[in-house]
Motif scaffolding. Structure first.
Motif, short mmCIF file in Angstrom:
data_model
loop_
_atom_site.label_atom_id
_atom_site.label_comp_id
_atom_site.label_asym_id
_atom_site.label_seq_id
_atom_site.Cartn_x
_atom_site.Cartn_y
_atom_site.Cartn_z
N GLN A 99 9.61 37.96 39.22
CA GLN A 99 8.87 39.03 39.92
C GLN A 99 7.59 38.45 40.53
OE1 GLN A 99 9.91 42.00 40.57
NE2 GLN A 99 11.12 42.82 38.91
N VAL A 100 6.89 37.64 39.75
CA VAL A 100 5.65 37.02 40.24
C VAL A 100 5.94 36.09 41.41
CG1 VAL A 100 3.73 35.49 39.65
CG2 VAL A 100 4.43 37.28 38.05
N GLU A 101 7.00 35.32 41.31
CA GLU A 101 7.37 34.42 42.41
C GLU A 101 7.62 35.22 43.69
OE1 GLU A 101 7.33 31.12 42.74
OE2 GLU A 101 6.58 30.93 40.69
N ASP A 109 -0.77 42.13 47.17
CA ASP A 109 -2.11 42.35 46.64
C ASP A 109 -2.05 42.72 45.16
OD1 ASP A 109 -3.72 42.15 49.17
OD2 ASP A 109 -2.32 43.74 49.73
N TYR A 110 -0.98 43.42 44.78
CA TYR A 110 -0.81 43.86 43.39
C TYR A 110 0.66 43.86 43.01
CZ TYR A 110 -5.53 45.72 43.89
OH TYR A 110 -6.88 45.84 44.11
N ILE A 111 0.89 43.71 41.72
CA ILE A 111 2.19 44.00 41.13
C ILE A 111 2.00 45.29 40.35
CG2 ILE A 111 3.94 43.29 39.45
CD1 ILE A 111 3.16 40.36 40.11
N ILE A 112 2.84 46.27 40.63
CA ILE A 112 2.74 47.55 39.94
C ILE A 112 3.82 47.60 38.87
CG2 ILE A 112 2.78 50.05 40.17
CD1 ILE A 112 1.79 49.69 43.04
N SER A 122 0.00 36.06 35.41
CA SER A 122 0.14 36.21 36.85
C SER A 122 -1.20 36.03 37.55
CB SER A 122 0.69 37.60 37.17
OG SER A 122 0.70 37.80 38.57
N GLU A 123 -1.17 35.32 38.65
CA GLU A 123 -2.38 35.17 39.47
C GLU A 123 -2.59 36.40 40.35
OE1 GLU A 123 -2.49 31.42 41.51
OE2 GLU A 123 -2.06 30.31 39.68
N ILE A 124 -1.53 37.16 40.56
CA ILE A 124 -1.63 38.40 41.32
C ILE A 124 -1.95 39.51 40.33
CG2 ILE A 124 -0.35 40.07 42.72
CD1 ILE A 124 1.24 37.67 43.81
N PRO A 125 -2.96 40.32 40.60
CA PRO A 125 -3.33 41.37 39.66
C PRO A 125 -2.15 42.33 39.39
CG PRO A 125 -4.94 41.20 41.43
CD PRO A 125 -3.81 40.32 41.80
#
Length: 143
Positions: A99-101, A109-112, A122-125
């Motif tokens: 999912q992060v990839e 911008d975000y993973i919900i 994760s580097e993505i918030p």
């Protein structure tokens, strides 16, 4: 704004799972209304098709997923993403790492998600639907 939507959020929407449904539904509706760009990892569709098999007949599952693909974008999984996810030992769950990839691939911008702890590396918030809606409101007020 681009967001990657985790499988559990889509499950909340499709199965009207309480007490999570309302916030998840609003996020999905924001995508449908083009207020934000919503993305799914390609494997989310295959996972949903499988996970929903006991609750929703095959024809209806196809209709539901095709409906989602009318307004949600799909990020593909290629060999590079698979290799990075398999090589990333920080993540306990391979699927979450994928999912992060995918989120990285679309520059989300975000993973919900409702499983923020699974995305601690994760580097993505990563935010819950409720947190995202609060953030979105705050950003809208600044504009």
């Amino acid at each position: 704004m681009k967001v990657l939507i985790d499988t559990n959020i889509i499950m909340d929407e499709i199965l009207v799972r309480e007490p999570f449904y309302n916030y998840s539904h609003i996020v999905i509706q924001m995508c449908a209304d083009e207020k934000i760009q919503g993305f799914l990892a390609a494997h989310t569709i295959t996972n949903l098709f499988y996970m929903l098999r006991k609750e929703i007949p095959v024809k209806k599952r196809r209709e539901i997923l095709l409906g989602l693909l009318e307004f949600l974008f799909v990020e593909s999984i290629d060999a590079k993403k698979l290799i990075r996810a398999l090589s990333n030992e920080k993540f306990k769950d391979f699927e979450d790492c994928l999912q992060v990839e995918c989120a990285t691939g679309v520059k989300a911008d975000y993973i919900i998600t409702r499983d923020k702890n699974d995305f601690a590396e994760s580097e993505i918030p990563c935010v819950t639907p409720a947190e995202f809606l609060n953030l979105f409101d705050e950003l809208e007020e600044k504009i």
